[in-house]
Write a protein that holds these residues in place. Structure first.
Motif, PDB file in Angstrom:
ATOM      1  N   ARG A  58       0.813  -1.209   0.000  1.00 30.01           N
ATOM      2  CA  ARG A  58       0.000   0.000   0.000  1.00 30.01           C
ATOM      3  C   ARG A  58       0.851   1.265   0.000  1.00 30.01           C
ATOM      4  N   PHE A  59       2.116   1.107   0.343  1.00 28.42           N
ATOM      5  CA  PHE A  59       3.021   2.252   0.357  1.00 28.42           C
ATOM      6  C   PHE A  59       3.745   2.431  -0.978  1.00 28.42           C
ATOM      7  N   ALA A  60       3.433   1.581  -1.942  1.00 33.32           N
ATOM      8  CA  ALA A  60       4.043   1.724  -3.266  1.00 33.32           C
ATOM      9  C   ALA A  60       3.598   3.043  -3.895  1.00 33.32           C
ATOM     10  N   PRO A  61       4.457   3.678  -4.667  1.00 32.92           N
ATOM     11  CA  PRO A  61       4.061   4.930  -5.339  1.00 32.92           C
ATOM     12  C   PRO A  61       2.869   4.695  -6.260  1.00 32.92           C
ATOM     13  N   THR A  62       2.036   5.713  -6.401  1.00 28.82           N
ATOM     14  CA  THR A  62       0.974   5.656  -7.401  1.00 28.82           C
ATOM     15  C   THR A  62       1.504   6.269  -8.690  1.00 28.82           C
ATOM     16  N   VAL A  63       0.711   6.219  -9.738  1.00 28.59           N
ATOM     17  CA  VAL A  63       1.160   6.775 -11.017  1.00 28.59           C
ATOM     18  C   VAL A  63       1.403   8.274 -10.910  1.00 28.59           C
ATOM     19  N   TYR A  64       0.767   8.942  -9.949  1.00 26.85           N
ATOM     20  CA  TYR A  64       0.979  10.380  -9.791  1.00 26.85           C
ATOM     21  C   TYR A  64       2.341  10.705  -9.189  1.00 26.85           C
ATOM     22  N   ASP A  65       3.052   9.700  -8.720  1.00 23.57           N
ATOM     23  CA  ASP A  65       4.422   9.897  -8.246  1.00 23.57           C
ATOM     24  C   ASP A  65       5.436   9.716  -9.370  1.00 23.57           C
ATOM     25  N   ARG A  66       4.957   9.470 -10.581  1.00 21.02           N
ATOM     26  CA  ARG A  66       5.836   9.272 -11.728  1.00 21.02           C
ATOM     27  C   ARG A  66       5.458  10.284 -12.813  1.00 21.02           C
ATOM     28  N   GLU A  67       6.323  10.415 -13.819  1.00 18.03           N
ATOM     29  CA  GLU A  67       6.132  11.428 -14.855  1.00 18.03           C
ATOM     30  C   GLU A  67       5.456  10.820 -16.080  1.00 18.03           C
ATOM     31  N   TRP A  68       4.398  11.483 -16.556  1.00 17.73           N
ATOM     32  CA  TRP A  68       3.714  11.072 -17.790  1.00 17.73           C
ATOM     33  C   TRP A  68       2.736  12.159 -18.214  1.00 17.73           C
ATOM     34  N   ASP A  69       2.478  12.183 -19.504  1.00 17.95           N
ATOM     35  CA  ASP A  69       1.430  13.048 -20.060  1.00 17.95           C
ATOM     36  C   ASP A  69       0.222  12.224 -20.491  1.00 17.95           C
ATOM     37  N   LEU A  70       0.511  11.080 -21.106  1.00 22.04           N
ATOM     38  CA  LEU A  70      -0.515  10.141 -21.554  1.00 22.04           C
ATOM     39  C   LEU A  70      -0.199   8.797 -20.925  1.00 22.04           C
ATOM     40  N   LEU A  71      -1.122   8.302 -20.108  1.00 22.27           N
ATOM     41  CA  LEU A  71      -0.936   7.032 -19.411  1.00 22.27           C
ATOM     42  C   LEU A  71      -1.913   6.015 -19.970  1.00 22.27           C
ATOM     43  N   VAL A  72      -1.397   4.956 -20.559  1.00 25.95           N
ATOM     44  CA  VAL A  72      -2.209   3.864 -21.082  1.00 25.95           C
ATOM     45  C   VAL A  72      -2.192   2.744 -20.048  1.00 25.95           C
ATOM     46  N   VAL A  73      -3.345   2.456 -19.468  1.00 22.02           N
ATOM     47  CA  VAL A  73      -3.464   1.418 -18.448  1.00 22.02           C
ATOM     48  C   VAL A  73      -4.134   0.195 -19.056  1.00 22.02           C
ATOM     49  N   LEU A  74      -3.428  -0.924 -19.034  1.00 28.12           N
ATOM     50  CA  LEU A  74      -3.979  -2.193 -19.494  1.00 28.12           C
ATOM     51  C   LEU A  74      -4.429  -2.973 -18.268  1.00 28.12           C
ATOM     52  N   ASP A  75      -5.643  -3.456 -18.283  1.00 29.16           N
ATOM     53  CA  ASP A  75      -6.226  -4.056 -17.086  1.00 29.16           C
ATOM     54  C   ASP A  75      -5.738  -5.490 -16.894  1.00 29.16           C
ATOM     55  N   GLY A  76      -5.080  -5.729 -15.766  1.00 32.17           N
ATOM     56  CA  GLY A  76      -4.671  -7.085 -15.416  1.00 32.17           C
ATOM     57  C   GLY A  76      -3.573  -7.649 -16.286  1.00 32.17           C
ATOM     58  N   CYS A  77      -2.548  -6.868 -16.583  1.00 37.28           N
ATOM     59  CA  CYS A  77      -1.465  -7.327 -17.462  1.00 37.28           C
ATOM     60  C   CYS A  77      -0.221  -7.661 -16.650  1.00 37.28           C
ATOM     61  N   HIS A 124      -2.699  -3.832 -12.330  1.00 36.95           N
ATOM     62  CA  HIS A 124      -2.265  -4.981 -11.530  1.00 36.95           C
ATOM     63  C   HIS A 124      -1.957  -6.118 -12.482  1.00 36.95           C
ATOM     64  N   GLY A 125      -1.447  -7.217 -11.951  1.00 36.65           N
ATOM     65  CA  GLY A 125      -1.188  -8.391 -12.767  1.00 36.65           C
ATOM     66  C   GLY A 125      -2.218  -9.477 -12.502  1.00 36.65           C
ATOM     67  N   ASN A 126      -1.812 -10.729 -12.670  1.00 34.83           N
ATOM     68  CA  ASN A 126      -2.648 -11.885 -12.374  1.00 34.83           C
ATOM     69  C   ASN A 126      -1.765 -13.000 -11.837  1.00 34.83           C
ATOM     70  N   ALA A 127      -2.319 -13.815 -10.964  1.00 30.13           N
ATOM     71  CA  ALA A 127      -1.594 -14.958 -10.423  1.00 30.13           C
ATOM     72  C   ALA A 127      -1.968 -16.214 -11.190  1.00 30.13           C
ATOM     73  N   LEU A 128      -0.963 -17.015 -11.478  1.00 32.30           N
ATOM     74  CA  LEU A 128      -1.157 -18.267 -12.211  1.00 32.30           C
ATOM     75  C   LEU A 128      -0.962 -19.473 -11.303  1.00 32.30           C
ATOM     76  N   GLY A 129      -1.295 -19.309 -10.035  1.00 36.92           N
ATOM     77  CA  GLY A 129      -1.133 -20.390  -9.069  1.00 36.92           C
ATOM     78  C   GLY A 129      -0.020 -20.153  -8.081  1.00 36.92           C
ATOM     79  N   GLU A 130       0.703 -19.032  -8.194  1.00 44.19           N
ATOM     80  CA  GLU A 130       1.738 -18.702  -7.229  1.00 44.19           C
ATOM     81  C   GLU A 130       1.121 -18.618  -5.830  1.00 44.19           C
ATOM     82  N   TRP A 131       1.737 -19.304  -4.888  1.00 44.71           N
ATOM     83  CA  TRP A 131       1.261 -19.355  -3.498  1.00 44.71           C
ATOM     84  C   TRP A 131      -0.183 -19.861  -3.424  1.00 44.71           C
TER      85      TRP A 131
END
Length: 308
Positions: free
Chosen positions: A43-62, A246-253
């Motif tokens: 939860r303490f990971a930076p959000t996208v607003y802590d990084r530099e961008w003008d156009l942000l393309v978000v792919l869901d669950g990649c 976010h990503g996806n889990a393929l059975g990890e843990w």
């Protein structure tokens, strides 16, 4: 879920289900509860607003490794990085990205989204523009929002309004896979239970092989990246970024799909590819009837989430 809640739910299961199923489900919930307690660090990971961008393309669950497997086929994916996402699920990603952001930063952001969780979580008055494409461009036959309406609306918004920042949130490569719909839908909403027939349940239960699921997952990523190429050739952005919520889990843990508050690296480490975009003016985006269609609940169910 508290220990008391878990005990009560376990008692209910043993009264309503066969003992083997009840034991499996209760053990799984206890295990997941333990994992969730470890997720606080993300939860303490930076959000996208802590990084530099003008156009942000978000792919869901990649997944980051999924993106890496196709990157050589797309010239705009030539600067690979992986960054930490603050969430393992779109619901929490939206809350932690926009809910904690500086109001001035959100006010200069136009958000074009195919993800129906915006209905529950976002106030349109906070944004320069909030274009909920899922409301009017839902494909009932495919049970998702195809990439092209997101591409079209983002190009139109950039050309007409030229906001300081634009986020284009595509629904792919999240299941269902448009090129291979037979694999199944997605995951459940808020861990309320499996939605029968979703891709991750089929993988967990051995009804679909990991190879088959991965192929459908990759094909769905390529399907959306072909559209991202159209967007980047018809938009002006000095710093464009292609990433994922976010990503996806393929059975990890022992985890499959993308449950909320799960601490797995496969869920929290996402691709981050920086590039540029130049509007060559060679594409005329379509227009859309923006009257509402199905309810948000129906759309979440089509994506494999429980809407209740």
């Amino acid at each position: 879920m508290s220990l008391g809640d878990w005990l009560g739910e376990t008692y209910r299961r043993f009264g309503a289900e066969d003992p083997v199923t009840a034991l499996r489900e209760s053990t799984d919930e206890l295990y997941r509860g333990g994992l969730r307690r470890l997720d606080a660090v993300w939860r303490f990971a930076p959000t996208v607003y802590d990084r530099e961008w003008d156009l942000l393309v978000v792919l869901d669950g990649c997944r980051a490794d999924l993106m890496a497997s196709v990157a050589s086929d797309y010239r705009f994916l030539d600067r690979p990085r992986r960054v930490a996402s603050p969430a393992s699920h779109s619901h929490d990603w939206l809350k932690r990205t926009f809910g904690t952001a500086d109001e001035a930063a959100v006010a200069e952001t136009a958000y074009v989204t195919a993800n129906p969780f915006s209905d529950e979580l976002l106030d349109p008055n906070r944004f320069a523009a909030l274009d909920e494409v899922w409301r009017y461009a839902w494909d009932a036959e495919r049970e998702t929002v195809p990439p092209r309406p997101v591409t079209d609306r983002t190009i139109t918004l950039l050309r007409d309004r030229d906001p300081e920042r634009v986020v284009a949130h595509y629904m792919q490569p999240h299941f269902p896979s448009i090129p291979d719909p037979g694999v199944g839908a997605g995951f459940q909403r808020e861990d309320a239970g499996w939605l029968p027939g979703n891709a991750w349940e089929k993988l967990r239960d051995g009804e679909v092989s990991e190879e088959r699921l991965w192929t459908a997952y990759r094909n769905n990523l390529e399907h959306v990246l072909d559209d991202v190429a159209v967007l980047l050739e018809n938009a002006d952005a000095e710093r464009a970024v292609v990433t994922a919520d976010h990503g996806n889990a393929l059975g990890e843990w022992g985890v499959y799909g993308h449950p909320r508050r799960m601490p797995l690296p496969s869920l929290h480490l996402v691709p981050w590819y920086e590039t540029t975009a130049t509007d060559a003016g060679g594409y005329d985006p379509a227009t859309y009837d923006q009257s509402a269609g199905e309810s948000v609940g129906e759309k979440l169910r089509d994506l494999g989430y429980l809407a209740d």
